[in-house]
Enzyme design. Structure first.
Site, short mmCIF file in Angstrom:
data_model
loop_
_atom_site.label_atom_id
_atom_site.label_comp_id
_atom_site.label_asym_id
_atom_site.label_seq_id
_atom_site.Cartn_x
_atom_site.Cartn_y
_atom_site.Cartn_z
N ASP A 10 -25.25 8.67 41.66
CA ASP A 10 -25.12 7.28 42.07
C ASP A 10 -24.28 6.52 41.04
O ASP A 10 -24.13 6.97 39.90
CB ASP A 10 -26.52 6.66 42.18
CG ASP A 10 -26.48 5.17 42.42
OD1 ASP A 10 -25.81 4.74 43.38
OD2 ASP A 10 -27.11 4.43 41.63
N ASP A 12 -23.80 2.30 40.74
CA ASP A 12 -24.37 1.06 40.21
C ASP A 12 -25.86 1.23 39.90
O ASP A 12 -26.65 1.60 40.76
CB ASP A 12 -24.19 -0.08 41.23
CG ASP A 12 -24.22 -1.45 40.57
OD1 ASP A 12 -24.53 -1.52 39.37
OD2 ASP A 12 -23.94 -2.44 41.26
N LYS A 181 -26.35 5.97 52.10
CA LYS A 181 -27.71 6.19 51.62
C LYS A 181 -28.63 5.08 52.13
O LYS A 181 -28.22 3.93 52.15
CB LYS A 181 -27.71 6.19 50.08
CG LYS A 181 -26.87 7.29 49.46
CD LYS A 181 -26.81 7.17 47.93
CE LYS A 181 -26.01 5.97 47.48
NZ LYS A 181 -25.86 5.90 46.00
N ASP A 206 -30.96 5.50 40.60
CA ASP A 206 -31.94 4.55 40.05
C ASP A 206 -32.75 3.84 41.12
O ASP A 206 -33.71 3.14 40.81
CB ASP A 206 -31.22 3.48 39.23
CG ASP A 206 -30.38 2.57 40.12
OD1 ASP A 206 -29.38 3.05 40.69
OD2 ASP A 206 -30.75 1.39 40.29
#
Length: 254
Positions: A10, A12, A181, A206
């Site tokens: 991922d 950000d 996602k 995250d």
């Protein structure tokens, strides 16, 4: 601890926060490169091209090539190719989305369309939403790059693509097929770039509701890092748990 032959990463909250690098994420990518372990960056951001996403990473001293980036725009364009062939696409979105469609051989149109595709559009208008709704009500297949209802900016949270899509969904009475996602569509496309089996790959992110759910739905092992959206205190309340967790990616042994 189990080792993996490839990684899906991922951006950000994992590699950076806004324009600020997350040092542990940067170091992880350098370690993967040193070990010769292939990896693909996976992002729901439909507004940027893979090259633009890679350039931002490079500016943060995170090595990246456009061939290593899977955006929700690119995944959507390839999904259209597989399911509908070369298509005329009524498109709401920004440069990254239009570029991905063009590269796949599709035509963006304001007239008769084979598919309606929505991505984030910060110059959205009533007319764009109205026309999309009319197309969908006529039975044109309805796709959306991602369902994020809000996205972070320096001032706080602002409407994301999911908020825009909800207008067309309400007006048309139709729910779109989401590509990004936590859906498995974007994961399958990213996995194809690695050319590895699911059991050989780890998804790192995250955000439990997007990154980790995407891995779980795609039957790919996941690593949740507590550097962004989801805190360790929230995790016990989740029905399905990630395969691994860590406070910092510096703790993760590749």
């Amino acid at each position: 601890m189990r080792t993996y032959k490839g990684y899906l990463l991922d951006l950000d909250g994992t590699m950076y926060r806004g324009n600020e690098v997350i040092e542990a994420g940067r170091r992880l990518v350098h370690r993967l490169n040193e070990a010769g372990i292939p990896h693909v960056f996976v992002t729901n951001n439909s507004s940027k091209t893979p090259e633009e996403a890679a350039e931002k990473l490079r500016l943060l001293d995170i090595p990246a090539r456009k061939e290593q980036v899977m955006t929700s725009s690119l995944a959507a364009a390839r999904y259209i190719t597989r399911h509908f062939g070369e298509s005329r696409v009524y498109t709401i979105g920004e440069h990254g989305l239009h570029s991905a469609l063009k590269e796949e051989g599709h035509t963006t149109t304001r007239g008769h369309s084979d598919v309606v595709l929505m991505g984030i559009d910060r110059s959205i208008s009533y007319e764009k939403l109205a026309q999309a709704s009319l197309h969908v009500r006529r039975g044109v297949p309805f796709l959306a790059t991602n369902a994020d209802k809000a996205i972070p900016v320096e001032e706080g949270m602002v409407p994301g693509n999911g908020a825009l899509v909800s207008v067309v969904e309400t007006a048309s009475g139709k729910t779109p097929t989401y590509i990004g996602k936590p859906e498995s569509v974007i994961m399958e496309e990213a996995l194809a770039m690695l050319q590895l089996q699911k059991k050989e790959v780890l998804m790192v992110g995250d955000n439990y509701d997007t990154d980790i759910q995407a891995g779980i739905r795609a039957d790919i092992d996941t690593l949740l890092v507590f550097s962004g959206v989801t805190s360790s205190g929230e995790l016990p309340h989740k029905e399905k748990q990630p395969a691994h967790t860590c406070d910092s990616l510096d703790e993760w042994e590749i």
